[in-house]
Design a protein around this motif. Structure first.
Motif, PDB file in Angstrom:
ATOM      1  N   ARG A  42       0.834  -1.212   0.000  1.00 48.02           N
ATOM      2  CA  ARG A  42       0.000   0.000   0.000  1.00 48.02           C
ATOM      3  C   ARG A  42       0.865   1.256   0.000  1.00 48.02           C
ATOM      4  NH1 ARG A  42      -4.313  -2.612   4.088  1.00 48.02           N
ATOM      5  NH2 ARG A  42      -5.574  -3.626   2.512  1.00 48.02           N
ATOM      6  N   THR A  43       1.949   1.215   0.732  1.00 52.32           N
ATOM      7  CA  THR A  43       2.850   2.368   0.782  1.00 52.32           C
ATOM      8  C   THR A  43       3.486   2.613  -0.586  1.00 52.32           C
ATOM      9  OG1 THR A  43       3.275   1.949   3.120  1.00 52.32           O
ATOM     10  CG2 THR A  43       4.886   3.322   1.936  1.00 52.32           C
ATOM     11  N   LEU A  44       3.985   1.565  -1.204  1.00 52.17           N
ATOM     12  CA  LEU A  44       4.555   1.695  -2.549  1.00 52.17           C
ATOM     13  C   LEU A  44       3.511   2.197  -3.540  1.00 52.17           C
ATOM     14  CD1 LEU A  44       6.686  -1.579  -2.667  1.00 52.17           C
ATOM     15  CD2 LEU A  44       7.571   0.772  -2.590  1.00 52.17           C
ATOM     16  N   ALA A  45       2.299   1.671  -3.442  1.00 58.05           N
ATOM     17  CA  ALA A  45       1.235   2.069  -4.365  1.00 58.05           C
ATOM     18  C   ALA A  45       0.850   3.531  -4.179  1.00 58.05           C
ATOM     19  CB  ALA A  45       0.015   1.162  -4.183  1.00 58.05           C
ATOM     20  N   LEU A  46       0.767   3.973  -2.931  1.00 57.21           N
ATOM     21  CA  LEU A  46       0.422   5.379  -2.682  1.00 57.21           C
ATOM     22  C   LEU A  46       1.518   6.310  -3.179  1.00 57.21           C
ATOM     23  CD1 LEU A  46      -1.200   4.996   0.845  1.00 57.21           C
ATOM     24  CD2 LEU A  46      -2.351   5.722  -1.265  1.00 57.21           C
ATOM     25  N   LEU A  47       2.778   5.932  -2.953  1.00 58.68           N
ATOM     26  CA  LEU A  47       3.877   6.761  -3.453  1.00 58.68           C
ATOM     27  C   LEU A  47       3.984   6.694  -4.970  1.00 58.68           C
ATOM     28  CD1 LEU A  47       6.595   6.098  -0.744  1.00 58.68           C
ATOM     29  CD2 LEU A  47       5.383   8.253  -1.185  1.00 58.68           C
ATOM     30  N   GLY A  48       3.589   5.575  -5.554  1.00 59.77           N
ATOM     31  CA  GLY A  48       3.582   5.467  -7.007  1.00 59.77           C
ATOM     32  C   GLY A  48       2.506   6.336  -7.632  1.00 59.77           C
ATOM     33  N   GLU A  49       1.435   6.550  -6.885  1.00 62.78           N
ATOM     34  CA  GLU A  49       0.328   7.377  -7.375  1.00 62.78           C
ATOM     35  C   GLU A  49       0.602   8.862  -7.173  1.00 62.78           C
ATOM     36  OE1 GLU A  49      -4.404   8.086  -6.337  1.00 62.78           O
ATOM     37  OE2 GLU A  49      -3.402   6.311  -5.579  1.00 62.78           O
ATOM     38  N   GLU A  50       1.187   9.195  -6.031  1.00 62.13           N
ATOM     39  CA  GLU A  50       1.437  10.599  -5.697  1.00 62.13           C
ATOM     40  C   GLU A  50       2.744  10.701  -4.920  1.00 62.13           C
ATOM     41  OE1 GLU A  50      -0.476  14.167  -2.977  1.00 62.13           O
ATOM     42  OE2 GLU A  50      -1.617  12.341  -3.278  1.00 62.13           O
ATOM     43  N   SER A  51       3.664  11.470  -5.430  1.00 66.65           N
ATOM     44  CA  SER A  51       4.976  11.608  -4.804  1.00 66.65           C
ATOM     45  C   SER A  51       5.500  12.996  -5.072  1.00 66.65           C
ATOM     46  CB  SER A  51       5.907  10.620  -5.472  1.00 66.65           C
ATOM     47  OG  SER A  51       6.539   9.734  -4.703  1.00 66.65           O
ATOM     48  N   PRO A  52       6.267  13.550  -4.179  1.00 66.98           N
ATOM     49  CA  PRO A  52       6.640  13.027  -2.868  1.00 66.98           C
ATOM     50  C   PRO A  52       5.527  13.277  -1.844  1.00 66.98           C
ATOM     51  CG  PRO A  52       7.702  15.144  -3.219  1.00 66.98           C
ATOM     52  CD  PRO A  52       6.938  14.826  -4.485  1.00 66.98           C
ATOM     53  N   LEU A  53       5.601  12.528  -0.756  1.00 67.58           N
ATOM     54  CA  LEU A  53       4.675  12.689   0.368  1.00 67.58           C
ATOM     55  C   LEU A  53       5.477  12.692   1.661  1.00 67.58           C
ATOM     56  CD1 LEU A  53       1.845  10.135  -0.557  1.00 67.58           C
ATOM     57  CD2 LEU A  53       1.667  12.623  -0.609  1.00 67.58           C
ATOM     58  N   THR A  54       4.993  13.446   2.635  1.00 66.55           N
ATOM     59  CA  THR A  54       5.591  13.375   3.968  1.00 66.55           C
ATOM     60  C   THR A  54       5.098  12.108   4.648  1.00 66.55           C
ATOM     61  OG1 THR A  54       3.773  14.541   5.036  1.00 66.55           O
ATOM     62  CG2 THR A  54       5.621  15.899   4.200  1.00 66.55           C
ATOM     63  N   LEU A  55       5.774  11.699   5.687  1.00 67.09           N
ATOM     64  CA  LEU A  55       5.361  10.526   6.452  1.00 67.09           C
ATOM     65  C   LEU A  55       3.949  10.711   6.993  1.00 67.09           C
ATOM     66  CD1 LEU A  55       6.313   7.767   7.648  1.00 67.09           C
ATOM     67  CD2 LEU A  55       6.867   9.050   9.712  1.00 67.09           C
ATOM     68  N   ASN A  56       3.650  11.884   7.517  1.00 65.51           N
ATOM     69  CA  ASN A  56       2.306  12.132   8.059  1.00 65.51           C
ATOM     70  C   ASN A  56       1.232  12.015   6.989  1.00 65.51           C
ATOM     71  OD1 ASN A  56       3.208  12.543  10.662  1.00 65.51           O
ATOM     72  ND2 ASN A  56       3.296  14.777  10.463  1.00 65.51           N
ATOM     73  N   ARG A  57       1.475  12.602   5.845  1.00 71.96           N
ATOM     74  CA  ARG A  57       0.496  12.550   4.744  1.00 71.96           C
ATOM     75  C   ARG A  57       0.340  11.113   4.241  1.00 71.96           C
ATOM     76  NH1 ARG A  57      -3.932  13.552   2.675  1.00 71.96           N
ATOM     77  NH2 ARG A  57      -4.037  13.966   0.474  1.00 71.96           N
ATOM     78  N   LEU A  58       1.443  10.409   4.136  1.00 69.23           N
ATOM     79  CA  LEU A  58       1.417   9.015   3.684  1.00 69.23           C
ATOM     80  C   LEU A  58       0.638   8.157   4.675  1.00 69.23           C
ATOM     81  CD1 LEU A  58       2.418   6.989   1.567  1.00 69.23           C
ATOM     82  CD2 LEU A  58       4.560   6.834   2.861  1.00 69.23           C
ATOM     83  N   ALA A  59       0.877   8.359   5.964  1.00 68.78           N
ATOM     84  CA  ALA A  59       0.154   7.605   6.998  1.00 68.78           C
ATOM     85  C   ALA A  59      -1.345   7.887   6.916  1.00 68.78           C
ATOM     86  CB  ALA A  59       0.685   7.958   8.380  1.00 68.78           C
ATOM     87  N   ALA A  60      -1.704   9.142   6.737  1.00 69.34           N
ATOM     88  CA  ALA A  60      -3.128   9.499   6.637  1.00 69.34           C
ATOM     89  C   ALA A  60      -3.768   8.856   5.411  1.00 69.34           C
ATOM     90  CB  ALA A  60      -3.278  11.022   6.578  1.00 69.34           C
ATOM     91  N   ARG A  61      -3.078   8.892   4.284  1.00 72.53           N
ATOM     92  CA  ARG A  61      -3.622   8.292   3.059  1.00 72.53           C
ATOM     93  C   ARG A  61      -3.772   6.779   3.189  1.00 72.53           C
ATOM     94  NH1 ARG A  61      -2.162  10.039  -2.222  1.00 72.53           N
ATOM     95  NH2 ARG A  61      -3.885   8.688  -2.725  1.00 72.53           N
ATOM     96  N   ALA A  62      -2.856   6.140   3.948  1.00 64.25           N
ATOM     97  CA  ALA A  62      -2.887   4.677   4.111  1.00 64.25           C
ATOM     98  C   ALA A  62      -3.827   4.238   5.231  1.00 64.25           C
ATOM     99  CB  ALA A  62      -1.479   4.160   4.385  1.00 64.25           C
ATOM    100  N   GLY A  63      -4.282   5.186   6.047  1.00 65.65           N
ATOM    101  CA  GLY A  63      -5.127   4.837   7.176  1.00 65.65           C
ATOM    102  C   GLY A  63      -4.350   4.181   8.311  1.00 65.65           C
ATOM    103  N   LEU A  64      -3.072   4.528   8.441  1.00 67.17           N
ATOM    104  CA  LEU A  64      -2.222   3.999   9.503  1.00 67.17           C
ATOM    105  C   LEU A  64      -1.803   5.139  10.416  1.00 67.17           C
ATOM    106  CD1 LEU A  64       0.236   1.763   7.420  1.00 67.17           C
ATOM    107  CD2 LEU A  64      -1.749   0.998   8.736  1.00 67.17           C
ATOM    108  N   ASP A  65      -1.405   4.788  11.654  1.00 69.33           N
ATOM    109  CA  ASP A  65      -0.861   5.842  12.501  1.00 69.33           C
ATOM    110  C   ASP A  65       0.595   6.074  12.104  1.00 69.33           C
ATOM    111  OD1 ASP A  65       0.925   4.199  14.115  1.00 69.33           O
ATOM    112  OD2 ASP A  65      -0.816   3.566  15.269  1.00 69.33           O
ATOM    113  N   LYS A  66       1.140   7.193  12.564  1.00 68.37           N
ATOM    114  CA  LYS A  66       2.487   7.594  12.150  1.00 68.37           C
ATOM    115  C   LYS A  66       3.540   6.553  12.530  1.00 68.37           C
ATOM    116  CE  LYS A  66       5.743  11.398  12.590  1.00 68.37           C
ATOM    117  NZ  LYS A  66       6.033  12.666  13.232  1.00 68.37           N
TER     118      LYS A  66
END
Length: 150
Positions: A42-66
């Motif tokens: 999921r992390t690779l897929a989210l970064l493949g879709e939209e990059s760059p992302l901060t850790l906080n933004r990536l966590a929010a998009r993935a539905g995970l905590d930081k």
């Protein structure tokens, strides 16, 4: 007063069961074919879709905590699948490395194949109804979450 439904008939429980079954089979394939966990995929897929992302933004998009996302990112970084760059202030911008983009390409192709395999059992009207229903349910769920009422 209406009859109370057992858990097995509640919409959220049924959706959770279907989503988990789909995720478990995906996790098995992605581990076998690409040596990544579901969280890593999921992390690779989210970064493949939209990059760059901060850790906080990536966590929010993935539905995970930081903290969870930090562990996933550390594993991907160790494998050379990510690139870290300094962002504004103390933030770090994450994006895929060349190797990460290559793995992402294989993963997203496999994910699209799986997506089509699941949708094949639905006719076009059912697909459209499902998309509409998921959009409506997602919008309502987000509104209820922000109200913290249910």
């Amino acid at each position: 007063m209406s009859t109370l439904l057992p858990i097995s008939e509640l919409l959220s429980y049924r959706m959770h069961r279907v989503a988990n079954a789909i995720s478990r089979s995906a996790a098995t394939r992605y581990r076998r074919d690409f040596d990544v966990s579901l969280g890593e995929w999921r992390t690779l897929a989210l970064l493949g879709e939209e990059s760059p992302l901060t850790l906080n933004r990536l966590a929010a998009r993935a539905g995970l905590d930081k903290a969870q996302m930090s562990r996933v990112v550390a594993k991907l970084d160790e494998r050379g699948l990510l690139v870290r760059a300094s962002g504004a202030g103390r933030s770090t911008q994450l994006s895929l490395s060349r190797k990460g983009r290559s793995v992402y390409q294989g993963l997203i192709e496999a994910a699209n194949e799986r997506n089509e395999a699941f949708l094949v059992c639905l006719n076009p009207a059912e697909r459209e109804a499902l998309d509409s229903a998921l959009d409506k349910l997602g919008t309502l769920a987000k509104a209820l979450e922000s109200q913290r009422s249910l």
